[in-house]
Motif scaffolding. Sequence first.
Motif, PDB file in Angstrom:
ATOM      1  N   GLU A 114      16.065  -4.104 -61.107  1.00 29.58           N
ATOM      2  CA  GLU A 114      15.905  -4.377 -59.684  1.00 29.58           C
ATOM      3  C   GLU A 114      15.145  -5.681 -59.455  1.00 29.58           C
ATOM      4  OE1 GLU A 114      16.073  -4.095 -55.576  1.00 29.58           O
ATOM      5  OE2 GLU A 114      17.262  -3.165 -57.170  1.00 29.58           O
ATOM      6  N   TYR A 115      14.105  -5.908 -60.255  1.00 30.91           N
ATOM      7  CA  TYR A 115      13.365  -7.171 -60.140  1.00 30.91           C
ATOM      8  C   TYR A 115      14.272  -8.366 -60.472  1.00 30.91           C
ATOM      9  CZ  TYR A 115       8.749  -4.991 -59.600  1.00 30.91           C
ATOM     10  OH  TYR A 115       7.663  -4.300 -59.136  1.00 30.91           O
ATOM     11  N   THR A 116      15.109  -8.191 -61.486  1.00 31.81           N
ATOM     12  CA  THR A 116      16.027  -9.267 -61.870  1.00 31.81           C
ATOM     13  C   THR A 116      17.018  -9.551 -60.750  1.00 31.81           C
ATOM     14  OG1 THR A 116      15.825  -8.645 -64.214  1.00 31.81           O
ATOM     15  CG2 THR A 116      17.727  -9.989 -63.591  1.00 31.81           C
ATOM     16  N   ARG A 117      17.518  -8.466 -60.127  1.00 29.66           N
ATOM     17  CA  ARG A 117      18.446  -8.631 -59.008  1.00 29.66           C
ATOM     18  C   ARG A 117      17.764  -9.350 -57.838  1.00 29.66           C
ATOM     19  NH1 ARG A 117      19.452  -7.056 -54.269  1.00 29.66           N
ATOM     20  NH2 ARG A 117      17.610  -5.708 -54.227  1.00 29.66           N
ATOM     21  N   GLN A 118      16.550  -8.900 -57.504  1.00 34.64           N
ATOM     22  CA  GLN A 118      15.820  -9.523 -56.402  1.00 34.64           C
ATOM     23  C   GLN A 118      15.528 -11.001 -56.691  1.00 34.64           C
ATOM     24  OE1 GLN A 118      12.286  -7.361 -55.352  1.00 34.64           O
ATOM     25  NE2 GLN A 118      13.374  -5.419 -55.098  1.00 34.64           N
ATOM     26  N   GLU A 119      15.173 -11.279 -57.927  1.00 27.74           N
ATOM     27  CA  GLU A 119      14.869 -12.652 -58.310  1.00 27.74           C
ATOM     28  C   GLU A 119      16.095 -13.544 -58.114  1.00 27.74           C
ATOM     29  OE1 GLU A 119      12.390 -14.757 -61.899  1.00 27.74           O
ATOM     30  OE2 GLU A 119      13.876 -13.244 -62.430  1.00 27.74           O
ATOM     31  N   GLY A 120      17.255 -13.055 -58.566  1.00 21.34           N
ATOM     32  CA  GLY A 120      18.485 -13.833 -58.384  1.00 21.34           C
ATOM     33  C   GLY A 120      18.817 -14.015 -56.918  1.00 21.34           C
ATOM     34  N   GLU A 121      18.630 -12.964 -56.126  1.00 23.38           N
ATOM     35  CA  GLU A 121      18.911 -13.047 -54.693  1.00 23.38           C
ATOM     36  C   GLU A 121      18.001 -14.066 -54.024  1.00 23.38           C
ATOM     37  OE1 GLU A 121      19.614  -9.682 -51.355  1.00 23.38           O
ATOM     38  OE2 GLU A 121      17.549  -9.771 -52.106  1.00 23.38           O
TER      39      GLU A 121
END
Length: 224
Positions: A114-121
């Motif tokens: 989830e952190y990786t997804r948020q970071e990319g977003e």
Amino acid sequence: MSDTLKARVGRVIAGSMHALLDRIEDQAPEAMMEQSIREADAVIDDVRHELGVVSANRHLSQQHHASLNSQHAKLAAQIDDALVGGREDLARAGVARQLDIEAQLPVLETTLGEYTRQEGELQGYVAALLAKKREMQEALTEFRKSRAAAAAASSMAGAAGGTAAHRIDGVAGAFDRIYERQTGLSGTARGNTLQQAAQLKELDDMVRDNKIAERMAQLKANKA
């Protein structure tokens, strides 16, 4: 990322400088455009701050995930040693700890994902906001150029008009001076004389037209 910040990002990205100019036509467009760019900067700063927090949390989660995996592997070796040494109690304690780690890892991996997804977003938002800011700056630059060009054209037109008027006045003044020297009449008298001459010519034309009409009438009468 909070819904409020998402909404702010959406407003900046969806905003159109041309639409903004249409809405503020009777106001101070340059000041409003500069304010919009400052607002975009503020949103970019906020998104970057949240990106920094998310990146830090992802890094900590990665470290914790790596630490748990390392502990699990180390426990496996210790359990083997305990069994070889006949210390089943120690082996059981090691296995219990391994089970705890195995229970944490899936949750940690989900959080990390989830952190990786948020970071990319958030990185995508920053890139989009920066692109929008460049677009807004280019629009402001073009607006300033158009204003400057319009002002220059207006100034040149005014100067050209003033120069032409000045040249006409100069030519008329020179003519009046020459006329006065040659005739002894002032410019005003010259104007009166010219007016009289025009009236006399009109009178001559009228007399000539009357003579032509009389001659035509005589010719028609003779043929009748």
